[in-house]
Design an enzyme around this catalytic site. Structure first.
Site, PDB file in Angstrom:
ATOM      1  N   ASP A  94      42.341  45.178  52.075  1.00  0.00           N
ATOM      2  CA  ASP A  94      41.893  44.427  50.906  1.00  0.00           C
ATOM      3  C   ASP A  94      42.537  43.044  51.017  1.00  0.00           C
ATOM      4  O   ASP A  94      43.737  42.879  50.800  1.00  0.00           O
ATOM      5  CB  ASP A  94      42.339  45.174  49.645  1.00  0.00           C
ATOM      6  N   GLN A 121      43.839  38.762  48.004  1.00  0.00           N
ATOM      7  CA  GLN A 121      44.913  37.774  47.805  1.00  0.00           C
ATOM      8  C   GLN A 121      45.264  37.059  49.108  1.00  0.00           C
ATOM      9  O   GLN A 121      45.499  35.854  49.137  1.00  0.00           O
ATOM     10  CB  GLN A 121      46.171  38.449  47.242  1.00  0.00           C
ATOM     11  N   HIS A 168      45.411  47.259  43.764  1.00  0.00           N
ATOM     12  CA  HIS A 168      44.545  46.851  42.653  1.00  0.00           C
ATOM     13  C   HIS A 168      43.600  48.021  42.360  1.00  0.00           C
ATOM     14  O   HIS A 168      43.243  48.773  43.271  1.00  0.00           O
ATOM     15  CB  HIS A 168      43.753  45.620  43.116  1.00  0.00           C
ATOM     16  N   CYS A 200      45.416  44.828  36.542  1.00  0.00           N
ATOM     17  CA  CYS A 200      44.575  45.824  37.224  1.00  0.00           C
ATOM     18  C   CYS A 200      45.368  46.608  38.265  1.00  0.00           C
ATOM     19  O   CYS A 200      44.862  46.905  39.360  1.00  0.00           O
ATOM     20  CB  CYS A 200      43.346  45.183  37.880  1.00  0.00           C
ATOM     21  N   LYS A 229      38.639  33.615  45.073  1.00  0.00           N
ATOM     22  CA  LYS A 229      40.103  33.545  45.199  1.00  0.00           C
ATOM     23  C   LYS A 229      40.511  32.514  46.241  1.00  0.00           C
ATOM     24  O   LYS A 229      41.683  32.241  46.422  1.00  0.00           O
ATOM     25  CB  LYS A 229      40.668  34.899  45.631  1.00  0.00           C
TER      26      LYS A 229
HETATM   27  N1  PMP Z   1      42.188  43.331  45.273  1.00  0.00           N
HETATM   28  C1  PMP Z   1      43.142  42.483  44.918  1.00  0.00           C
HETATM   29  C2  PMP Z   1      44.470  42.540  45.608  1.00  0.00           C
HETATM   30  C3  PMP Z   1      42.889  41.543  43.920  1.00  0.00           C
HETATM   31  O1  PMP Z   1      43.846  40.679  43.554  1.00  0.00           O
HETATM   32  C4  PMP Z   1      41.616  41.507  43.308  1.00  0.00           C
HETATM   33  C5  PMP Z   1      41.302  40.513  42.198  1.00  0.00           C
HETATM   34  N2  PMP Z   1      42.288  40.390  41.236  1.00  0.00           N
HETATM   35  C6  PMP Z   1      40.649  42.407  43.745  1.00  0.00           C
HETATM   36  C7  PMP Z   1      40.963  43.299  44.727  1.00  0.00           C
HETATM   37  C8  PMP Z   1      39.265  42.421  43.151  1.00  0.00           C
HETATM   38  O2  PMP Z   1      38.601  41.239  43.434  1.00  0.00           O
HETATM   39  P1  PMP Z   1      37.185  40.903  42.735  1.00  0.00           P
HETATM   40  O3  PMP Z   1      37.378  41.155  41.275  1.00  0.00           O
HETATM   41  O4  PMP Z   1      36.970  39.474  43.065  1.00  0.00           O
HETATM   42  O5  PMP Z   1      36.179  41.812  43.329  1.00  0.00           O
END
Ligand code: PMP
Length: 404
Positions: free
Chosen positions: A199, A202, A122, A363, A225
């Site tokens: 990270d 998910q 991401h 993203c 999430k």
């Molecule tokens: N890493 C991953 C794998 C994600 O799916 C996401 C959210 N789509 C993020 C980071 C970022 O999370 P947040 O926008 O809640 O900070």
């Protein structure tokens, strides 16, 4: 006994209609819906326990502080952190990764240093490193993928050299939903003498996380999430590395003493929590974690895997279907395109039928570049989705395809 209808009853939003049709919410990788216990917690906190926390001499502040610190312990238990002071509350995964990149990364990124990330990351696990390494010329080395979307672990090991300073990878990707072998990724990073950040944005809602078993140095996730509130997140770090890191932001809460000549910093985890903490969000997060543990990851995984297979089997019958990521550890997220039809067009037509899916690059532009596409359709599941919803989605897909 796992009963999806009983679970659904706890989510008021699932009774909503969209254009007069029942909402079928398949955008859970973007954010999950919230059970009544989480909604109630927010109202309850503001109704009965609202006072700024820490150092308050009055009763309300003390109760609010206790609730916030209990929530920290709840998070520690959920991911099996050895101690609750290794749990730093953040605004989300993004802020947690920025914190590590800024406070740890900047310090260790000497000239021409390298960090290992993966092709699937991401943007929030790419850009913070680029920012932190801008001045030193940090190079991102990228773990390539096997045909099925899993990490090429042999290639991973070959990326290490004497310039490697760190590894930062997702536990589960948001485009393909493939669970990565975080234990092995960590073992190899440590073999080469560098720290690893997982990270967990998910992973947190789909797999049991045990940070001590994984042995990772950092683990980041967002409350929203995992059925919790938005604007709240967690950074877990091993004590020794958190101790050696300097504060990320300055302000109230994170200090011990301040004078114009010199400021000393607070102990862990407060050193990293500048400003008034989200003591409402932390308690609501703890209720979300209660909800998840009340079901249990075994049942969550079995249910989501079953629905994922239904989705894949049903979509596979559509001519021109292209899946992204088919590795055996995939669950909960299905990304695809249909030849000759733009993903946005399909997404808009599904929306008119009450179905929420995501379109675009999610993203993860480097992954889209790797696939040679601008975007995909993504259907992502949560524990409250049903077979009937998946069937409805598959019927809708077949109807939409016929329109082109
Ligand atoms: N890493 C991953 C794998 C994600 O799916 C996401 C959210 N789509 C993020 C980071 C970022 O999370 P947040 O926008 O809640 O900070």
């Amino acid at each position: 006994m796992f009963n999806v209808n009983k679970i659904r009853e706890q989510f008021p939003i699932l009774k909503e209609t969209v254009y007069g049709k029942p909402l079928v919410y398949l955008d859970n990788a973007a954010t999950s819906q919230k059970p009544q216990a989480v909604l109630d917690s927010i109202i309850e906190s503001y109704t009965h326990y609202n006072a700024n926390i820490h150092r308050g001499v009055h009763h309300l502040s003390q109760v609010a502080t206790e609730r916030h610190e209990e929530a920290r312990k709840r998070v520690a238990r959920f991911i099996n952190a050895p101690d609750s002071d290794c749990i730093v509350f953040t605004r989300g995964t993004t802020e947690a990764i920025n914190m590590v990149a800024s406070s740890y990364g900047r310090k260790i990124f000497d000239k021409d240093a390298e960090i290992i990330v993966s092709q699937t990351e991401h943007h929030s696990n790419i850009v913070p490193w680029q920012l932190a390494g801008e001045a030193s010329g940090l190079k991102l080395r990228v773990i390539p993928l096997n045909e099925d979307g899993s990490f090429d672990m042999e290639a991973y090991e070959k990326l290490f050299n004497d310039k490697t300073r760190m590894v930062a990878v997702s536990g589960m990707g948001n485009v393909m939903g493939i669970a990565n072998d975080v234990c092995e990724l960590t073992r190899i990073a440590h073999k080469h003498g560098v720290r690893i950040l997982i990270d967990g944005a998910q992973m947190i809602a789909h797999k049991k996380v045990d940070v001590q078993k994984i042995d990772c140095d950092f683990f980041a996730f967002s409350a929203h999430k995992v059925y919790g509130p938005n604007g709240m997140g967690v950074l877990y770090g091993k004590r020794d590395v958190l101790e050696e890191m300097s504060p990320y932001q300055g302000g109230g809460e994170m200090i011990q003493n301040v004078s114009f000549e010199k400021t000393t910093y607070n102990v862990l985890p407060y050193k990293f929590e500048a400003g008034t903490p989200d003591y409402i969000g932390s308690v609501a997060l703890s209720k979300a974690l209660d909800f998840v543990e009340g079901i249990g990851f075994e049942d969550i995984h079995a249910h989501e895997l079953h629905l994922t297979q239904m989705l894949m089997d049903g979509l596979a019958t559509i001519p021109g279907m292209r899946f992204y990521g088919t590795a055996p550890t995939k669950s909960g997220v299905v990304s695809f395109n249909v030849d000759g039809i733009h993903n946005l067009d399909i997404g808009m037509l599904l929306d008119r039928m009450g179905i929420a899916v995501r379109t675009g690059h999610h993203c993860a532009e480097p992954l889209m570049d790797y696939f040679g596409v601008k975007g995909t359709l993504r259907a992502s599941l949560a524990v409250y989705n049903t077979e009937a919803e998946v069937e409805f989605f598959l019927e809708a897909m077949n109807r939409v395809i016929k329109m082109f």
